[in-house]
Design an enzyme around this catalytic site. Structure first.
Site, mmCIF file in Angstrom:
data_model
loop_
_atom_site.group_PDB
_atom_site.id
_atom_site.type_symbol
_atom_site.label_atom_id
_atom_site.label_comp_id
_atom_site.label_asym_id
_atom_site.label_seq_id
_atom_site.Cartn_x
_atom_site.Cartn_y
_atom_site.Cartn_z
ATOM 1 N N LYS A 187 84.516 42.652 102.346
ATOM 2 C CA LYS A 187 83.910 40.668 101.673
ATOM 3 C C LYS A 187 83.505 40.750 100.191
ATOM 4 O O LYS A 187 83.420 42.145 99.138
ATOM 5 C CB LYS A 187 83.043 40.040 102.630
ATOM 6 C CG LYS A 187 83.286 40.743 103.820
ATOM 7 C CD LYS A 187 84.053 39.488 104.691
ATOM 8 C CE LYS A 187 84.680 39.780 105.262
ATOM 9 N NZ LYS A 187 85.351 39.604 106.571
HETATM 10 C C1 LIG Z 1 85.389 39.341 107.580
HETATM 11 C C2 LIG Z 1 85.345 37.841 108.053
HETATM 12 C C3 LIG Z 1 84.635 37.312 109.526
HETATM 13 C C4 LIG Z 1 83.685 38.386 110.317
HETATM 14 O O1 LIG Z 1 82.537 38.934 109.195
HETATM 15 P P1 LIG Z 1 81.718 39.998 109.835
HETATM 16 O O2 LIG Z 1 80.049 39.689 109.485
HETATM 17 O O3 LIG Z 1 82.591 40.717 109.903
HETATM 18 O O4 LIG Z 1 82.062 39.586 111.106
HETATM 19 C C5 LIG Z 1 84.749 35.434 109.662
HETATM 20 N N1 LIG Z 1 85.284 35.233 109.252
HETATM 21 C C6 LIG Z 1 86.300 36.012 107.837
HETATM 22 C C7 LIG Z 1 87.214 34.558 107.170
HETATM 23 C C8 LIG Z 1 86.264 36.527 107.454
HETATM 24 O O5 LIG Z 1 86.596 37.293 106.120
#
Ligand SMILES: *Cc1c(COP(=O)(O)O)cnc(C)c1O
Length: 392
Positions: A184
């Site tokens: 992220k």
């Molecule tokens: C990574 C991600 C999530 C989920 O995030 P987590 O913190 O891993 O639960 C949801 N939506 C998108 C578009 C993502 O890239």
């Protein structure tokens, strides 16, 4: 000879892994700063809730909306036909039914006709996403949600650091979801946040039973930082760690963010803008050098918040490109993933756009470990691989 050997060994990770040492060390040493405050001011909101992951927060949110929100007959959550499986898992865990709307493969944006058809009086909430920092048409979506009496949840997991019309994505709709997990914009191990301008009372209902100390988050940050140097990165890729594997798992844990992840994030947020301006510059190089036909149209201000998306003319990623950090995203459209089927509405509409995206979308790395010269080399390698395959 030795140099060639080293070059063959080089593997590049697909997304950012380099939280600065200073940030990691100061999180261990100093007394905690408030990440919550720093994030609220970065997002220009008064209220936010932190959690262990975006999915944990989405689960809590949907459960709260189901309980306190609108009438009880609203039992469906409408999500993008191509998205992170965790979004579907959160809906399933909350005991609601998943329905999907299609996406336009040229832009990765919601197909508004498909969305219109999918909305019903059973729709509790619509989830939209800003994949790769590309912002959805929020005015239209807000209007559609409002007209139907549904909540609009923005999945801003990939767009932290973008601003449009002076507002950060995540603050246009009723609720905004952020993630600080691996891959992220601000990866600190595990973590997520939920923001809302309009519904602080709903945020206040979210309570956690457990929070870890976060030694695992700290270990992850350090291990990933060291192991993702190009000379080492082949190793974690070869080990059966399930790196980058997308699995649908509604059994995920629901906890608060760990104190160490929170402390790392409080400092790391100060380098986010540097990360993003680097990503932006590398993305511009790909935009210049890669074949126009492969590029995603629209939203020319998109910083590629995590990775740079392209639609390539092959389905299996050649090893040479994998070593350069290219990856597939989610393996299937939501409606095509067998494990999700039983949680979906039986009459949910087909999503051909999402299926096309799932087959042709690849991501190219833009992180701090890729410099301008490397970006040019990666572009050349992609052109060379693609020209060896027939374009259909
Ligand atoms: C990574 C991600 C999530 C989920 O995030 P987590 O913190 O891993 O639960 C949801 N939506 C998108 C578009 C993502 O890239």
């Amino acid at each position: 000879m030795a140099l060639n050997f080293l070059r063959n060994l080089a593997w590049y990770p697909p997304a950012e892994t380099q939280i600065p040492w200073g940030v990691i060390l100061s999180a261990c040493r100093r007394k905690p700063k408030s990440f919550k405050q720093a994030l609220c001011s970065y997002m220009n909101v008064n209220h936010c809730v932190l959690g262990q992951s975006a999915r944990a927060l989405l689960f809590k949110l949907i459960a709260a909306l189901k309980q306190y929100g609108v009438e009880k007959q609203r039992t469906e959550v409408l999500i993008p036909g191509y998205t992170c499986y965790s979004v579907a898992a959160a809906v399933a865990k909350a005991g609601l039914t998943i329905t999907v709307y299609d996406l336009d493969p040229k832009t990765l944006q919601p197909d508004l006709d498909s969305l219109e058809k999918a909305i019903s009086t059973k729709t509790l909430a619509i989830v939209t996403q800003h994949l790769f920092g590309r912002i959805s048409p929020m005015d239209e979506l807000k209007q559609m949600a409002r007209a139907n009496g549904s909540y609009l949840i923005e999945d801003a997991a990939q767009s932290l650091g973008r601003v449009k019309n002076g507002m950060p994505p995540g603050t246009f709709g009723d609720f905004g979801l952020l993630s600080f997990g691996r891959g992220k914009p601000l990866p600190v191990g595990n973590g997520g946040a939920l923001v809302s301008k309009n519904y602080p009372a709903i945020l206040n209902t979210i309570r956690w039973e457990n929070a870890g100390k976060g030694y695992d988050d700290l270990f992850l940050c350090v291990a990933v930082k060291i192991m993702s140097k190009p000379v080492f990165y082949w190793l974690p890729e070869m080990l059966p760690l399930g790196l980058g594997k997308t699995v649908f798992d509604p059994g995920f844990s629901v906890n608060n963010i760990s104190s160490l992840a929170e402390r790392i994030a409080a400092d790391a947020i100060t380098v986010l803008d540097d990360f993003n301006s680097h990503r932006r510059r590398i993305a511009d190089i790909y935009t210049q050098l890669l074949n126009q036909n492969w590029q995603i149209k629209g939203d020319e201000y998109a910083i590629s918040a995590v990775r740079y998306p392209v639609m390539l003319p092959f389905q299996n990623l050649p090893l040479t490109l994998k070593k350069l950090g290219l990856r597939r995203m989610y393996p299937y459209a939501i409606g095509a993933e067998k494990a999700i089927k039983s949680y979906m509405h039986p009459n949910t509409q087909p999503s051909p756009g999402a299926i096309e995206i799932s087959k042709r979308l690849f991501t190219v790395p833009t992180h701090m470990g890729i410099d301008d010269k490397m970006a040019a080399q990666i572009s050349l390698a992609i052109q060379a691989s693609a020209s060896r395959r027939s374009y259909k």
